[in-house]
Scaffold this motif. Structure first.
Motif, PDB file in Angstrom:
ATOM      1  N   PRO A  71       0.840  -1.211   0.000  1.00  0.00           N
ATOM      2  CA  PRO A  71       0.000   0.000   0.000  1.00  0.00           C
ATOM      3  C   PRO A  71       0.874   1.260   0.000  1.00  0.00           C
ATOM      4  O   PRO A  71       1.949   1.285   0.610  1.00  0.00           O
ATOM      5  CB  PRO A  71      -0.785  -0.101   1.305  1.00  0.00           C
ATOM      6  N   ARG A  72       0.421   2.283  -0.692  1.00  0.00           N
ATOM      7  CA  ARG A  72       1.186   3.534  -0.772  1.00  0.00           C
ATOM      8  C   ARG A  72       1.459   4.095   0.616  1.00  0.00           C
ATOM      9  O   ARG A  72       2.528   4.656   0.873  1.00  0.00           O
ATOM     10  CB  ARG A  72       0.418   4.566  -1.605  1.00  0.00           C
ATOM     11  N   GLY A  88      -1.861   8.241  -9.990  1.00  0.00           N
ATOM     12  CA  GLY A  88      -2.909   7.222  -9.987  1.00  0.00           C
ATOM     13  C   GLY A  88      -3.297   6.850 -11.408  1.00  0.00           C
ATOM     14  O   GLY A  88      -2.804   7.437 -12.377  1.00  0.00           O
ATOM     15  N   VAL A 106       0.482   4.243  -8.598  1.00  0.00           N
ATOM     16  CA  VAL A 106      -0.396   3.414  -7.772  1.00  0.00           C
ATOM     17  C   VAL A 106      -1.614   2.999  -8.593  1.00  0.00           C
ATOM     18  O   VAL A 106      -1.993   3.667  -9.555  1.00  0.00           O
ATOM     19  CB  VAL A 106      -0.843   4.152  -6.493  1.00  0.00           C
ATOM     20  N   ASN A 107      -2.229   1.879  -8.193  1.00  0.00           N
ATOM     21  CA  ASN A 107      -3.430   1.404  -8.882  1.00  0.00           C
ATOM     22  C   ASN A 107      -4.683   1.927  -8.186  1.00  0.00           C
ATOM     23  O   ASN A 107      -4.601   2.747  -7.266  1.00  0.00           O
ATOM     24  CB  ASN A 107      -3.422  -0.121  -8.989  1.00  0.00           C
ATOM     25  N   ASP A 108      -5.841   1.425  -8.592  1.00  0.00           N
ATOM     26  CA  ASP A 108      -7.115   1.873  -8.010  1.00  0.00           C
ATOM     27  C   ASP A 108      -7.230   1.584  -6.521  1.00  0.00           C
ATOM     28  O   ASP A 108      -7.977   2.247  -5.808  1.00  0.00           O
ATOM     29  CB  ASP A 108      -8.295   1.201  -8.723  1.00  0.00           C
ATOM     30  N   GLN A 109      -6.511   0.574  -6.049  1.00  0.00           N
ATOM     31  CA  GLN A 109      -6.564   0.227  -4.625  1.00  0.00           C
ATOM     32  C   GLN A 109      -5.479   0.929  -3.811  1.00  0.00           C
ATOM     33  O   GLN A 109      -5.245   0.572  -2.661  1.00  0.00           O
ATOM     34  CB  GLN A 109      -6.429  -1.297  -4.455  1.00  0.00           C
ATOM     35  N   ASP A 110      -4.784   1.900  -4.413  1.00  0.00           N
ATOM     36  CA  ASP A 110      -3.720   2.679  -3.770  1.00  0.00           C
ATOM     37  C   ASP A 110      -2.533   1.804  -3.384  1.00  0.00           C
ATOM     38  O   ASP A 110      -1.874   2.021  -2.373  1.00  0.00           O
ATOM     39  CB  ASP A 110      -4.266   3.435  -2.544  1.00  0.00           C
ATOM     40  N   VAL A 111      -2.265   0.800  -4.227  1.00  0.00           N
ATOM     41  CA  VAL A 111      -1.110  -0.078  -4.057  1.00  0.00           C
ATOM     42  C   VAL A 111      -0.041   0.368  -5.046  1.00  0.00           C
ATOM     43  O   VAL A 111      -0.334   0.646  -6.221  1.00  0.00           O
ATOM     44  CB  VAL A 111      -1.497  -1.558  -4.295  1.00  0.00           C
ATOM     45  N   GLU A 113       2.464   0.313  -7.808  1.00  0.00           N
ATOM     46  CA  GLU A 113       2.731  -0.549  -8.961  1.00  0.00           C
ATOM     47  C   GLU A 113       4.155  -0.410  -9.447  1.00  0.00           C
ATOM     48  O   GLU A 113       4.744  -1.363  -9.922  1.00  0.00           O
ATOM     49  CB  GLU A 113       1.775  -0.227 -10.098  1.00  0.00           C
TER      50      GLU A 113
END
Length: 118
Positions: A71-72, A88, A106-111, A113
């Protein structure tokens, strides 16, 4: 202006491709969509060409790669360089390359990438 000309002009402006249908089933005011593009051919073998390493810059990304997939919010602020940005999936970004700026994607889940200089 007749309907057919107006329709053709409208499609031209909208970027549509139309063909006119001929034959016994043709109706005068019914344009048809053009055929789809042909499939791509097979990729050519590039042989044993050299692979060039990616541009890394000097933003400190090498020491932060273990946060990719996390997670970010798990990336501590104290580990971040002075110049960074978080991008994003729908974030507008400038296309200027800044070797000292860390770009965190980051992806849609705020992870996270990826992390790269630029």
């Amino acid at each position: 202006m007749n309907k057919r000309l107006a329709l053709l002009i409208g499609c031209f402006v909208a970027g549509c491709a139309v063909t006119t249908q001929t034959g016994p089933s043709a109706t005068p005011d019914t344009p048809q969509m053009a055929d789809a593009l042909p499939p791509l051919g097979e990729a050519e073998d590039v042989g044993g060409g050299e692979v060039t390493p990616p541009i890394t810059g000097n933003c400190g990304m090498e020491s932060l790669q273990h946060y990719v997939g996390q997670p970010r919010t798990s990336v501590p602020r104290s580990a971040m360089p002075d110049l960074y940005r978080v991008v994003g999936p729908n974030s507008p970004v400038t296309m200027d390359y800044r070797p000292n700026r860390l770009t965190i994607r980051v992806n849609d889940q705020d992870v996270v990438e990826s992390m790269a200089c630029g």
